[in-house]
Design a protein around this motif. Structure first.
Motif, PDB file in Angstrom:
ATOM      1  N   ALA A 171       1.145  -1.189  -0.235  1.00 58.87           N
ATOM      2  CA  ALA A 171       0.292   0.207  -0.297  1.00 58.87           C
ATOM      3  C   ALA A 171       1.228   1.151  -0.046  1.00 58.87           C
ATOM      4  O   ALA A 171      -0.140   2.308   0.006  1.00 58.87           O
ATOM      5  CB  ALA A 171      -0.433   0.034   1.205  1.00 58.87           C
ATOM      6  N   ALA A 201       0.959   8.833  -2.034  1.00 59.47           N
ATOM      7  CA  ALA A 201       0.249   9.010  -3.289  1.00 59.47           C
ATOM      8  C   ALA A 201      -0.916  10.432  -2.247  1.00 59.47           C
ATOM      9  O   ALA A 201      -1.183  11.291  -3.197  1.00 59.47           O
ATOM     10  CB  ALA A 201       0.085   8.579  -4.699  1.00 59.47           C
ATOM     11  N   LEU A 202      -1.841   9.573  -1.263  1.00 58.07           N
ATOM     12  CA  LEU A 202      -2.955  10.190  -0.889  1.00 58.07           C
ATOM     13  C   LEU A 202      -2.196  11.124   0.415  1.00 58.07           C
ATOM     14  O   LEU A 202      -2.194  12.680   0.168  1.00 58.07           O
ATOM     15  CB  LEU A 202      -3.323   9.239  -0.141  1.00 58.07           C
ATOM     16  CG  LEU A 202      -4.279   8.799  -0.199  1.00 58.07           C
ATOM     17  CD1 LEU A 202      -4.765   7.512   0.580  1.00 58.07           C
ATOM     18  CD2 LEU A 202      -5.499   9.844  -0.773  1.00 58.07           C
ATOM     19  N   PRO A 237       3.425   2.932  -1.966  1.00 54.03           N
ATOM     20  CA  PRO A 237       3.070   4.131  -3.484  1.00 54.03           C
ATOM     21  C   PRO A 237       1.685   4.973  -2.637  1.00 54.03           C
ATOM     22  O   PRO A 237       2.356   5.962  -3.020  1.00 54.03           O
ATOM     23  CB  PRO A 237       2.786   3.244  -4.256  1.00 54.03           C
ATOM     24  CG  PRO A 237       3.365   1.619  -4.379  1.00 54.03           C
ATOM     25  CD  PRO A 237       3.127   1.443  -2.618  1.00 54.03           C
ATOM     26  N   ILE A 238       0.381   3.997  -2.879  1.00 54.36           N
ATOM     27  CA  ILE A 238      -0.844   4.699  -2.494  1.00 54.36           C
ATOM     28  C   ILE A 238      -0.766   5.582  -1.525  1.00 54.36           C
ATOM     29  O   ILE A 238      -1.856   6.174  -1.208  1.00 54.36           O
ATOM     30  CB  ILE A 238      -2.156   3.571  -2.563  1.00 54.36           C
ATOM     31  CG1 ILE A 238      -1.651   2.790  -3.330  1.00 54.36           C
ATOM     32  CG2 ILE A 238      -3.497   4.070  -2.241  1.00 54.36           C
ATOM     33  CD1 ILE A 238      -2.671   1.721  -3.689  1.00 54.36           C
ATOM     34  N   LEU A 239      -0.875   5.121  -0.139  1.00 52.45           N
ATOM     35  CA  LEU A 239      -0.209   6.312   1.101  1.00 52.45           C
ATOM     36  C   LEU A 239       0.273   7.429   0.316  1.00 52.45           C
ATOM     37  O   LEU A 239      -0.006   8.022   1.439  1.00 52.45           O
ATOM     38  CB  LEU A 239       0.086   5.125   2.041  1.00 52.45           C
ATOM     39  CG  LEU A 239      -1.105   4.403   2.813  1.00 52.45           C
ATOM     40  CD1 LEU A 239      -0.805   3.285   3.692  1.00 52.45           C
ATOM     41  CD2 LEU A 239      -2.234   4.824   3.111  1.00 52.45           C
TER      42      LEU A 239
END
Lengths: 280, 267
Positions: free
Chosen positions: B2, B8-9, B4-6
């Motif tokens: 998770a 980015a967020l 890269p998603i975190l």
């Protein structure tokens, strides 16, 4: 003065000096002004107090303030956790800058934050002009108040959660995964539970801060009575009308609300920590 | 997974919520060109506001250093009745709405308040002038220095101080040679925060300043005044000055964090 000193031997010098300075300062700067508010409230009497606070406009202002603070706090709870997690666990280029950015709302004077948000969200602003064709308006609405409150209180949420994440043991997460827990189970059972006390502290502080926020909000709020008027602004309006009793009544309500919340956060945090300890 | 998603967020949130508004100030301030910006900064009212803001901060900071050191010393080294109450009282300004804080001062030190009314026959006025601005600034910044020093004093303990005492040092010598070196980083940190907050306080100051153009307007108040006058360039130009101050604060904080002893991160 000596009556205040308890039996413990005072070997080190400086007790009366530091006590004198501290008491003088606290009396003049904190206690006396607070007693001014109580004195004014006392003159008002309970009947008048209820009449002022239960007026439609005051209730509307309190409703706007509390509901916006609640949503801002929710946003800060979610993104505060994400930010704290990312800053504590991951190493990536730009992390230092991100870490500094978290503190920017704290360092930025609130009036500057206020006009900055207007510059971004009014119809000529970068975000505002993107949203306008979609029929979404943020500046001068309740949503603007939410954004302003979220802006000023995000550092409180992040910095309260960060130390707790640092104390988590990554080995436990690995263990949970090895034992077959899926992502969601691991998140709720292994991560969220031990973090809960500090998350509550963080969102609690951010809520209290949002209730009292003034500078950042009034620029973007539109300040329409009954709709986008916050409690702090109403106090200022009553003051300008020299209606000190009414101003004091609203201020006393706001202050009482903040104090009750602070005490509640404290108590809840202690209980939760004790509970988590006994659960092992 | 998770990660890269975190990241980015987190980046998106900080970018839109925090960075973009601040960049927007500079964009608006320079919207009419650098000439208009410079003219706005040199506006006599703005210059007067900057001067008043600096003067008020220069009075507030030393007083709060003395108070912060005394209070931290008192709470860390002595056990006495009312110690917890004292701690709560010092922290209280953090929890209070700045408007409520300003109102409290007005109710007691203003012309209709008991203290203000008592002083009036002597021609002493405490509100709607520099004194009022200094008083509320002292209130809103009073926890900073104390909060930074207290943990340091609690960690270092009093052994060294007792040793110095045994060796015949007097109170002042103990403070200068033993206590001060220990607390210097925390003191610097607290001073930076006090300075920044004293210069940037808006709500509490707006209640007690009296808002006399060119005389009792601090820089944050001047920004609001110009903004309400539809002087956008002036307001945003003045805002860049305070935003610059915020950046200096962050840089100083970062430097103190980096070179000072390890410390807990809290805003």
């Amino acid at each position: 003065m000596t009556a205040l000193a308890r039996p413990q031997p005072r070997i080190l010098p400086g007790f009366s000096l530091s006590l004198g300075i501290t008491l003088l300062f606290l009396c003049l700067i904190v206690l006396l002004p607070l007693s001014g508010l109580l004195w004014q409230l006392g003159k008002l009497g309970p009947g008048d107090y209820i009449r002022v606070v239960s007026s439609e406009r005051v209730l509307a202002a309190l409703r706007v303030t509390i509901s916006a603070a609640a949503l801002a706090t929710l946003i800060n709870g979610v993104f505060g956790l994400i930010l704290a997690w990312v800053l504590t666990r991951y190493r990536f280029p730009g992390r230092g800058i991100m870490d500094a950015l978290v503190d920017l709302p704290f360092a930025l004077p609130t009036a500057v934050a206020g006009i900055a948000l207007v510059a971004l969200y009014d119809r000529s602003g970068w975000v505002g002009q993107l949203l306008e064709p979609l029929g979404i308006q943020i500046a001068y609405t309740w949503w603007g108040i939410v954004i302003a409150m979220a802006f000023t209180s995000i550092p409180f949420a992040v910095r309260a959660i960060q130390p707790a994440i640092e104390e988590l043991d990554p080995a436990e997460e690995a263990a949970a995964l090895t034992l077959g827990a899926n992502g969601r189970e691991m998140f709720f059972r292994v991560l969220l539970r031990p973090l809960l006390p500090s998350i509550l502290t963080g969102v609690g502080l951010s809520f209290v801060r949002s209730l009292g926020e003034f500078g950042a909000v009034i620029f973007i709020a539109g300040n329409m009575p009954y709709e986008t008027e916050i409690a702090s602004l109403l106090i200022l309006i009553r003051l300008d009308e020299f209606d000190y009793p009414a101003a004091a009544a609203v201020a006393g309500t706001l202050l009482a609300l903040s104090l009750v919340l602070l005490v509640a956060i404290n108590v809840m945090q202690n209980r939760l920590q004790a509970y988590l300890r006994t659960e092992g | 997974m998770a990660k890269p998603i975190l990241i980015a967020l987190a980046l998106a949130f900080l970018g839109v919520m925090v960075l973009m508004p601040v960049v927007a100030i500079f964009d608006r301030a320079f919207a009419d060109g650098a000439g208009a910006y410079l003219a706005a900064i040199r506006d006599p009212e703005t210059v007067a506001a900057i001067r008043l803001t600096v003067i008020a901060a220069l009075i507030v900071v030393p007083i709060n250093i003395v108070f912060g050191v005394a209070a931290a010393w008192l709470v860390a080294r002595y056990r006495f009745w009312g110690r917890r109450v004292l701690l709560i009282l010092i922290e209280l300004p953090f929890a209070m709405s700045p408007i409520v804080a300003g109102l409290c001062f007005l109710l007691i030190y203003g012309a209709y308040g008991p203290v203000g009314a008592a002083l009036e026959p002597y021609g002493i006025q405490l509100m709607f002038n520099l004194i009022g601005i200094v008083l509320v600034s002292l209130f809103v910044t009073c926890p900073f220095v104390m909060r930074e020093i207290l943990p340091v004093l609690q960690v270092t303990g009093e052994d060294e101080e007792r040793a110095a005492l045994t060796l015949g040092a007097n109170g002042w010598q103990i403070f200068r040679h033993v206590v001060l070196p220990n607390i210097s980083w925390g003191l610097a940190y607290g001073t930076v925060l006090t300075m920044a907050r004293a210069m940037g306080e808006f709500g509490a100051v707006s209640v007690v300043s009296g808002a006399i153009r060119g005389r009792t307007m601090t820089l944050p108040l001047q920004i609001e005044l110009m903004y309400n006058d539809y002087n956008a360039t002036g307001a945003f130009a003045a805002a860049t000055v305070l935003a610059g101050l915020a950046f200096v604060t962050l840089i100083l904080r970062g430097a103190l964090n980096r070179f000072g002893p390890q410390r807990e991160a809290h805003p």
